[in-house]
Design a protein around this motif. Sequence first.
Motif, PDB file in Angstrom:
ATOM      1  N   ILE A 108       0.830  -1.204   0.000  1.00 32.90           N
ATOM      2  CA  ILE A 108       0.000   0.000   0.000  1.00 32.90           C
ATOM      3  C   ILE A 108       0.868   1.259   0.000  1.00 32.90           C
ATOM      4  O   ILE A 108       0.586   2.229  -0.716  1.00 32.90           O
ATOM      5  CB  ILE A 108      -0.943   0.000   1.214  1.00 32.90           C
ATOM      6  CG1 ILE A 108      -1.973  -1.133   1.094  1.00 32.90           C
ATOM      7  CG2 ILE A 108      -1.652   1.347   1.342  1.00 32.90           C
ATOM      8  CD1 ILE A 108      -2.867  -1.060  -0.128  1.00 32.90           C
ATOM      9  N   VAL A 134      -4.261  10.320  -4.225  1.00 31.91           N
ATOM     10  CA  VAL A 134      -4.948   9.916  -2.996  1.00 31.91           C
ATOM     11  C   VAL A 134      -6.191   9.098  -3.322  1.00 31.91           C
ATOM     12  O   VAL A 134      -6.445   8.055  -2.703  1.00 31.91           O
ATOM     13  CB  VAL A 134      -5.313  11.154  -2.151  1.00 31.91           C
ATOM     14  CG1 VAL A 134      -6.188  10.754  -0.967  1.00 31.91           C
ATOM     15  CG2 VAL A 134      -4.047  11.852  -1.649  1.00 31.91           C
ATOM     16  N   GLY A 185      -5.230   5.712  -4.406  1.00 28.82           N
ATOM     17  CA  GLY A 185      -4.708   4.971  -3.268  1.00 28.82           C
ATOM     18  C   GLY A 185      -5.808   4.459  -2.355  1.00 28.82           C
ATOM     19  O   GLY A 185      -5.759   3.321  -1.870  1.00 28.82           O
ATOM     20  N   HIS A 220       2.305   1.694  -3.502  1.00 24.47           N
ATOM     21  CA  HIS A 220       1.253   2.102  -4.441  1.00 24.47           C
ATOM     22  C   HIS A 220       0.864   3.559  -4.198  1.00 24.47           C
ATOM     23  O   HIS A 220       0.725   4.345  -5.147  1.00 24.47           O
ATOM     24  CB  HIS A 220       0.035   1.189  -4.281  1.00 24.47           C
ATOM     25  CG  HIS A 220      -1.081   1.494  -5.229  1.00 24.47           C
ATOM     26  ND1 HIS A 220      -2.027   2.485  -4.979  1.00 24.47           N
ATOM     27  CD2 HIS A 220      -1.411   0.962  -6.437  1.00 24.47           C
ATOM     28  CE1 HIS A 220      -2.879   2.537  -5.985  1.00 24.47           C
ATOM     29  NE2 HIS A 220      -2.529   1.623  -6.883  1.00 24.47           N
ATOM     30  N   SER A 221       0.704   3.935  -2.933  1.00 25.46           N
ATOM     31  CA  SER A 221       0.278   5.302  -2.612  1.00 25.46           C
ATOM     32  C   SER A 221       1.317   6.343  -3.023  1.00 25.46           C
ATOM     33  O   SER A 221       0.966   7.451  -3.431  1.00 25.46           O
ATOM     34  CB  SER A 221      -0.005   5.409  -1.108  1.00 25.46           C
ATOM     35  OG  SER A 221      -1.073   4.559  -0.741  1.00 25.46           O
TER      36      SER A 221
END
Length: 268
Positions: free
Chosen positions: A223, A232, A235, A226-227
Amino acid sequence: MAFETFELTIENYVAQVIFNRPERANALNQKAWDEMKAIFEELDENDEVRVIVLSGNGKHFCAGIDLELLMNVAQFAQKCEGRRREKLRKKVFELQAPINAIEQCSKPVIAAIHGGCIGGGVDIISACDMRYSTDDAFFTIKEIDMGMVADLGTFQRLPKIIPPGIAREMAYTGRNVSGKEAERIGLTNRSFPDAETMQAEVVKIAQNIAAKSPLSIRGTKAILNHSRDHSVADGLDYMATWNAAMLLSDDLMEAFQAKMQKRDAVFL
C-alpha cells in the motif's frame, strides 16, 4: 543457497543479505547483479523470512557498479548502430531489474550502511524501505563525475525520499553526504557512532517488524509503494480493494485474541 558475491543467513524470520566483495569495496560485477536479483526474488517467496537487512562486508557498504562491467556495457558486436543502441537499452533494463527486485520484494528491506555508498549503491538504498548509517558513512551520486546520468533508479526514487532540491544538489555536484547529514535530510532514519551499534539497533528494529503479522506487513509495504506513485483517490480505492481481499485473516483473529488474553501474538 550458496552465493559467490553475497552472504545470506536467515534466523528468527530475519534475513541478513551481505555484499561480499570487500576487496573491491563491494562493487558489483555481473555475477553480483545476477545474484542480487535471485536473492530478493527467492526471499520474496520464502515463508521463513519476514524482514531483510542489507549490509556490506569490509570497509564500505557498496561502491556501485564494477568499473570493468561498466566499461563493457556498451561494447556489443553489432555493425548496425541502431541495433547496438537497442542492446544497450536492454542492458540498462537488465541492470535496473535487481534493484527493482528489492523494491518489489514483499518483505521490508532495511539498509545498514557504513563507509562508502557510492553511485549504484545509492540506487540500491533508494529502493529499500528504510536506511540507517554510521556517522562516518558517506553517500555520493558519483555518475556525474564519470560523465554519466545515473540510470538505475536514483533519480526516480531519491527525490521522493529527500527534498528535491537536495537530491538535485547531490546529482549535479557529486559531493559526499555524511551519515550525520543523511540523517538530517531524511536520507537515513538514524545515524549511529559505529557499525557495531548500528547493526545491533537495526537487528532490534528488524526483530520488531518480524514479530508483527506477516500478512499485514506485506500489505503495508504494498500500500505504501502504491500510494507513493498514485493519487490519494487511487490509493484509497486500492486500499479498499486490498482490505476486502486480505482483512479477514487468521492474523487478525490471532491479534484480537492475544490482546484479550494479554499475551504476545504469535503469527504463523
